[in-house]
Every structure is written in structure tokens, then in C-alpha cells.
Design a protein around this motif. Structure first.
Motif, mmCIF file in Angstrom:
data_model
loop_
_atom_site.group_PDB
_atom_site.id
_atom_site.type_symbol
_atom_site.label_atom_id
_atom_site.label_comp_id
_atom_site.label_asym_id
_atom_site.label_seq_id
_atom_site.Cartn_x
_atom_site.Cartn_y
_atom_site.Cartn_z
ATOM 1 N N UNK B 289 -6.570 -0.785 0.897
ATOM 2 C CA UNK B 289 -7.791 -1.450 0.104
ATOM 3 C C UNK B 289 -8.297 -0.646 0.892
ATOM 4 N N UNK B 290 -8.516 -0.032 2.497
ATOM 5 C CA UNK B 290 -9.153 0.733 2.471
ATOM 6 C C UNK B 290 -9.499 2.311 1.691
ATOM 7 N N UNK B 291 -7.894 2.539 1.983
ATOM 8 C CA UNK B 291 -8.032 3.944 0.765
ATOM 9 C C UNK B 291 -8.385 3.819 -0.854
ATOM 10 N N UNK B 292 -7.817 2.409 -1.447
ATOM 11 C CA UNK B 292 -7.997 2.497 -2.749
ATOM 12 C C UNK B 292 -9.978 2.302 -2.721
ATOM 13 N N UNK B 293 -10.153 1.635 -2.061
ATOM 14 C CA UNK B 293 -12.161 0.658 -2.306
ATOM 15 C C UNK B 293 -12.427 1.355 -1.672
ATOM 16 N N UNK B 294 -12.666 2.167 -0.513
ATOM 17 C CA UNK B 294 -13.493 3.182 0.041
ATOM 18 C C UNK B 294 -13.529 4.731 0.434
ATOM 19 N N UNK B 295 -12.055 4.853 0.779
ATOM 20 C CA UNK B 295 -11.873 6.259 0.710
ATOM 21 C C UNK B 295 -11.861 7.166 -1.019
ATOM 22 N N UNK B 296 -10.828 6.662 -1.302
ATOM 23 C CA UNK B 296 -11.198 7.406 -2.738
ATOM 24 C C UNK B 296 -12.142 7.011 -3.867
ATOM 25 N N UNK B 297 -13.153 6.010 -3.599
ATOM 26 C CA UNK B 297 -14.697 6.414 -4.893
ATOM 27 C C UNK B 297 -15.148 6.915 -3.672
ATOM 28 N N UNK B 298 -15.292 7.398 -2.937
ATOM 29 C CA UNK B 298 -15.940 8.702 -1.914
ATOM 30 C C UNK B 298 -15.981 9.638 -1.885
#
Lengths: 255, 394
Positions: B289-298
Motif C-alpha cells: 500500500x505504501x509503495x502504490x499510494x505514497x512512493x510511486x505517486x511521489x
């Protein structure tokens, strides 16, 4: 405060970073509706211990935790406990404000969305508003909820992070030096907020500032070189410390 | 006096200027370098620059107008000597040699960046002229809208560019369809999940792919992937029996692009601050979830950039297409059919006996210019996307 129920109980907690014994045999009780402050010189292990309380240390490969930390009678290090669920119940605010590169609204809605806490958009709106109000930020941002969270000032960002943490409705709120990156005015606002939050949560705060510990907390734990030297009521720690090391630290002779 | 000996003399004068300038500056303070405005070697450099710079400008100008004879050579050297003496006279404690040298260095930097820009402009202009020649001989509506490509060197060719554009887009699309998810997933695994040891081994291994010459990829497409796809997919499915196909070229090109996408994305993902990950994990989000919603958008602006780089590589690729997809210009939807791209046809039209007055040859420039305009639009589009995203989040 007469209803002093224990929220979390730590018993003989040991933490190792590789070969380094970072936390030695720590016993602490975290009381509900109380602000507990962890003080001590840099590198004394207070932040490390804080991060044990929501198992954030799990994300560090070389870190090992022994002993038990009970939350309502259940050991949070039990293999049956899902650390992800635990972290929803034990929220965390970090030293440096770290809003996501999303809108203010999405920052606060992040937790509720992930955990499926709301069933409709209206309900989510309500949670966001309530959290922002509780974080004393609503008045400042209500007209620009869809502006980026990173565009706020440092103090506002930190209150946004607090709103984000309380939006998942945690029981305990961990704060790792939440004011160290803020100016005095923002610090005062956040401290005031911490006092408010105490009515709903158990708050644990790590701080470098003894004045801050004295101002906001009811309980204080003094850490030194990985040991818990003294733990007790804040007034007693600061006026009549039992241990000479505590006395040296609060009078500024070590640290 | 030849150009080479003039340059040699210029070099000797510059060295002399350096030594003299430095010495005069030191002499002006009786050897106490602390009283100089700048370090002694700056005075030397200032004189050397004044010796070389005006002289070489004259040298270049003279060379472009007429060959440098004795007269030219002496004029250049006289100017160099003049510059030397003038700068040498200025070498004293109060002269701000450090600032003068820095200004000269800045000029050098400006020159370097304008060379890049000027070259681009030059390329576009040269293509424009030839393209104009082409369109004076060939109707532009037929070029842009005709669906057949059949150049005949005895004249009366059909030079419709649509089949080539279609081939280019189709092959690039398949290549990106394959390379972007694979590269991105590889990058996510390497940067977020893999341990440092695995990462240290796997990353260079993937990057080896980028070092393989495209002709080798072409051979791989020709002798391995092409027949494989024909025997196991195209023929059993009744989609044709061509060894070279859009699919072959697309897949092999996709493999070639994986390291572009993965390596760049990996770097960008690793640059997302750990504090954002901690914030998300601290709220009870899982790693994915962290990767999809925070890391990738950033990381999105950077990832778009990586994909774009891969896209321009795909559009410009020639060798893999020749060997993998053939050289037949065709408008077809079947991915197992042989097709070709703009770049292949540019090469085709310009090799062999070429007559630079015939539209069959000049069409290459029109194709090149169209390709350039196309990639330019793509770049602009990506810039817009990235900027829009940035405005929203930063």
C-alpha cells in the motif's frame, strides 16, 4: 486524573541493533489519558524504545526486540499480532513533518481509506473534518482542503501529520520529538494540542527539551545509555529525583 | 604559415603569457602573494586567456573566409601578442584576476550549451530545406494521407507515410507494453524489497542489457524470437507464417528497453524520502500500500521521464526492426505480420545509388523531419504531464 488505567505495559524489553545492545531491560507502564514523556541525552534509546511500541523497528532489518509489551493484556510481539493492524491502533508522529505529496484532504483520509473505516464519501468527509478540528488545523485549512499538504508551513504540516495519525482512531499516540523542527510559536500550538489530545488518547512523547516534558507531561521516564533510570510522576522527577543521574541530567550536568 | 604552426605558436605564446603574467603580478607585491587580490596562477591564466581568446576568434573567422596564408597567420599572432602585452600590463596587485578568469570560464560554459542548441537548429534547418525540395516535387497530401508506400526509382512512386508511421507506432507500442511494466516492477522489487546484497548483484546484471549493441538484439530477433513466435503462436493461431513480425521486433525491443526503465525508475524510487515511507507504515499501511499510494505517486514525474526516454529510443530504433520486423511497409492490425518503420525506410532510401534530386531520395528528409516533429511533441506532452503533477504535489 483519577482514572489511571494502564494502556500498555512493557516488561524487560531488550533491543539489539546487530551486536549493539540499545535498550537494556526496560519496564514502563503507559497510562491512558496521560502524556508520558521520554527524556534523556541523545543516543540514550528513548526513540528506539518508542518505536518498539508500534513495532516500527520491524522495518529495520538488523533490529531485534526481546521481552514483552502488552497492550490490553496481549503481547504485541506475539506472532499472531499483525504489526500493520497494531500501527493503526498505535499511531505515530515523527520528528520531521512528513506529509505525503497529496492534498490536505487526502493526507488525512489516507489512514481511514486504507483501513476501510468509512462507508461513504460523506462519512469520510466527516472523519477528515473531525480529525483536522482535533488537530486544531481546521480553521486554517478548511477553504483549501485540496491544496497540497506540502505547501503548508512547518507547524501546520506537523499538525496535519497529527490529524493524519488521529484519523485512524488510534488508542495510543506516539510522538518522536514532534516539535524539534518547529519554531517557538508552532511549538506552543502543538504543545497545547498535545494537552487536548490527552483527553482521548494515551500520548507518549519523546523530547529533548526538559521544559517541554515538564510543561506537557504527567509522567516522565528518564533514559540513560539504554537503561530506564527513573520513571514516575513528572513533578516528582523534576523536583525530587531519586537517582543521582536523573538529577545530573535535569540540572544540566550530563547530556 | 600553416594553420597548425599558427596554433602551435599560439600555444607557446599562451604558456609564455601565463609565466609572465604570474611573475609580473608577484613582482608587483615584491613576492608577497598575500597582498595580491587573487592567487598568483589566476594572473597567469588571465594573461593566457587574453592571448588565446581574441586570436582564436580571428583565426576561426579567417579560416572560414579564406585559407589562412602567411598574412592570416601573422595577423593572428600579432593579435595574440597584443592581447598578451595588454593583459600583462594589467597584472598588478589590484587587478581582480580571479573574477576575470571566472568570467572567461562562464563564457566557455555558455559556448558549450549554445553549441548543443545551435546544432539542433542546424539539423532542423538542413532537414527543412531538403523537405521543401521534396514537397516541391511531390504532393504533400499524398505524402501524409496515402496509404501505400512503394517507391520506384524509375519515377511515379507512391510515397505515403502512413504505413511507416503505423509500423513505427505499433512496434514501439508493443515494445513499451512489454518494457514499462517489466522494468517498473523490477525497479520496485530491487529498490523496495531486495536486500542490499541481491541489489548489488542484480542491478548491474540488468544494466548489462543496456550495453548489448542493438545489432546483436536484431540477430536474436532474427534467429530465435522470430521463428519461435512463428512456430508456436502465429502458425497455430492461423495468423500467418512470417518469421519477421511486429511482435518479434516489439518484444526484442522491449527487452532492450527494460534496463532504461528499470534503472532510472530504481534511482528515482530510491530517492523518495524514507520519512514518507515511515509515515505511511506508521499509519498501519502495508508495504505494498505504501509503495502504490505514497512512493510511486511521489516518484511519478521521474518515472514518466524514464518511460519517455524509452519511448524515444523505441521510435528511433532501426536495427532490431530491420532484422525482426522486415522492411515491408504495410498497414495491418495483425501483430504477426511483417511491417516496417520510418527509420528503416530512411536508411533504405539513402543507401545505394542515390540521386539527391529525385523525390524517392528526398522523401527520407521529409520522413526524418516528421519523426523529429513527432518525438518533439512526445517530449512536450511529457513535460506538460510532469509539470501538472508537480504543481499539484510540490
Amino acid at each position: 486524573m483519577t482514572t489511571e488505567t494502564t494502556k500498555m505495559t512493557a516488561r524487560s524489553v531488550q533491543v539489539f541493533y546487530g551486536d549493539n545492545h540499545a535498550i537494556k531491560d526496560v519496564d514502563v507502564d503507559i497510562l491512558d489519558n496521560t502524556v508520558t514523556a521520554f527524556i534523556g541525552p541523545s543516543g540514550c534509546g528513548k526513540s528506539t524504545f518508542l518505536r518498539c511500541l508500534n513495532r516500527m523497528n520491524d522495518t529495520i532489518d538488523i533490529c531485534r526486540v526481546q521481552g514483552e509489551i502488552l497492550m490490553q493484556g496481549e503481547n504485541i510481539y506475539d506472532p499472531r499480532v499483525d504489526p500493520v493492524q497494531l500501527r493503526a491502533k498505535v499511531g505515530m508522529v515523527f520528528q520531521k513533518p512528513n506529509p505525503f505529496p497529496k492534498s490536505i484532504y487526502d493526507n488525512v483520509a489516507y489512514g481511514p481509506k486504507i483501513h476501510g473505516l468509512t462507508r461513504s464519501k460523506a462519512e469520510l468527509d466527516e472523519v477528515v473534518e473531525k480529525s483536522l478540528r482535533r488537530a486544531a488545523l481546521w480553521a486554517e485549512v478548511k477553504d483549501r482542503l485540496h491544496a497540497p499538504g506540502t505547501g503548508l508551513s512547518g507547524g501546520q504540516q506537523q499538525r496535519l501529520c497529527i490529524a493524519r495519525a488521529i484519523a485512524t482512531n488510534p488508542e495510543v499516540l506516539l510522538m518522536d520529538e514532534p516539535c524539534s523542527a518547529l519554531d517557538p510559536i508552532a511549538t506552543a500550538q502543538v504543545e497545547e494540542l498535545i494537552d487536548e489530545l490527552r483527553t482521548q488518547f494515551a500520548v507518549v512523547i519523546v523530547t529533548h527539551s526538559m521544559q517541554q516534558a515538564a510543561r506537557v507531561s504527567q509522567r516522565t521516564a528518564f533514559f540513560h545509555l539504554g537503561n530506564l533510570v527513573e520513571y514516575g510522576e513528572t513533578g516528582q522527577i523534576f523536583t525530587t529525583p531519586r537517582d543521582p543521574r536523573t538529577e545530573s541530567y535535569i540540572t544540566g550536568r550530563i547530556g | 604559415m600553416t594553420a597548425v604552426s599558427t596554433l602551435l605558436m599560439l600555444g607557446i605564446l599562451a604558456t609564455l603569457g601565463f609565466v609572465l603574467g604570474r611573475r609580473r603580478a608577484l613582482a608587483s607585491v615584491q613576492g608577497d602573494s598575500r597582498r595580491l587580490h587573487s592567487l598568483p596562477h589566476y594572473y597567469g591564466w588571465a594573461v593566457a586567456i587574453w592571448t588565446v581568446l581574441p586570436a582564436s576568434v580571428l583565426f576561426l573567422a579567417w579560416q572560414t573566409v579564406a585559407p589562412l596564408g602567411n598574412a592570416g597567420g601573422f595577423a593572428v599572432l600579432a593579435l595574440a601578442l597584443g592581447g598578451l602585452v595588454w593583459a600583462w600590463l594589467r597584472s598588478s596587485a589590484t587587478f581582480r584576476a580571479r573574477n576575470a578568469v571566472e568570467r572567461a570560464v562562464m563564457g566557455l560554459l555558455i559556448l558549450a550549451s549554445s553549441i548543443a542548441i545551435a546544432t539542433t537548429a542546424g539539423i532542423v534547418l538542413s532537414m527543412l530545406f531538403e523537405t521543401r525540395n521534396f514537397f516541391s516535387q511531390y504532393d504533400w497530401t499524398r505524402f501524409f494521407f496515402s496509404t501505400t508506400w512503394s517507391p520506384r526509382f524509375q519515377g511515379d512512386s507512391d510515397l505515403g507515410f502512413l504505413p511507416l508511421l503505423w509500423g513505427t507506432l505499433y512496434i514501439s507500442f508493443i515494445a513499451l507494453l512489454f518494457a514499462v511494466p517489466t522494468g517498473l516492477f523490477a525497479a520496485i522489487y530491487l529498490s523496495e524489497y531486495a536486500g542490499p546484497r541481491l541489489r548489488a548483484i542484480a542491478k548491474p546484471l540488468i544494466e548489462v542489457l543496456a550495453g548489448i549493441p542493438t545489432i546483436v538484439y536484431g540477430l536474436f530477433a532474427l534467429i530465435t524470437v522470430g521463428p519461435l513466435l512463428r512456430d508456436y503462436f502465429a502458425q497455430p493461431l492461423g495468423l500467418g507464417n512470417s518469421g519477421s513480425s511486429v511482435m518479434t521486433a516489439g518484444l526484442v525491443m522491449g527487452i532492450m528497453l527494460i534496463p532504461f526503465v528499470s534503472s532510472l525508475s530504481d534511482d528515482i524510487i530510491s530517492q523518495v524520502p524514507q520519512s514518507l515511507r515511515d509515515g505511511s507504515l506508521g499509519l498501519g499501511a502495508t508495504k505494498s500500500e505504501t509503495i502504490r499510494q505514497v512512493v510511486l505517486p511521489a516518484a511519478l514525474p521521474g518515472i514518466v521521464g524514464a518511460v519517455l526516454l524509452a519511448a524515444s529510443r523505441a521510435i528511433g530504433e532501426t536495427m532490431i526492426v530491420v532484422l525482426g520486423a522486415g522492411a515491408a511497409a504495410k498497414l495491418d492490425l495483425n501483430p504477426f505480420e511483417a511491417m516496417t518503420t520510418i527509420t528503416v525506410k530512411i536508411v533504405g532510401q539513402l543507401t545505394g545509388d542515390t540521386d539527391f534530386a529525385a523525390p524517392e531520395t528526398l522523401v527520407a528528409f521529409a520522413l526524418g523531419l516528421t519523426l523529429f516533429a513527432f518525438t518533439l511533441c512526445l517530449n512536450v506532452l511529457a513535460l506538460i504531464i510532469v509539470r501538472k503533477y508537480r504543481e499539484q504535489y510540490e
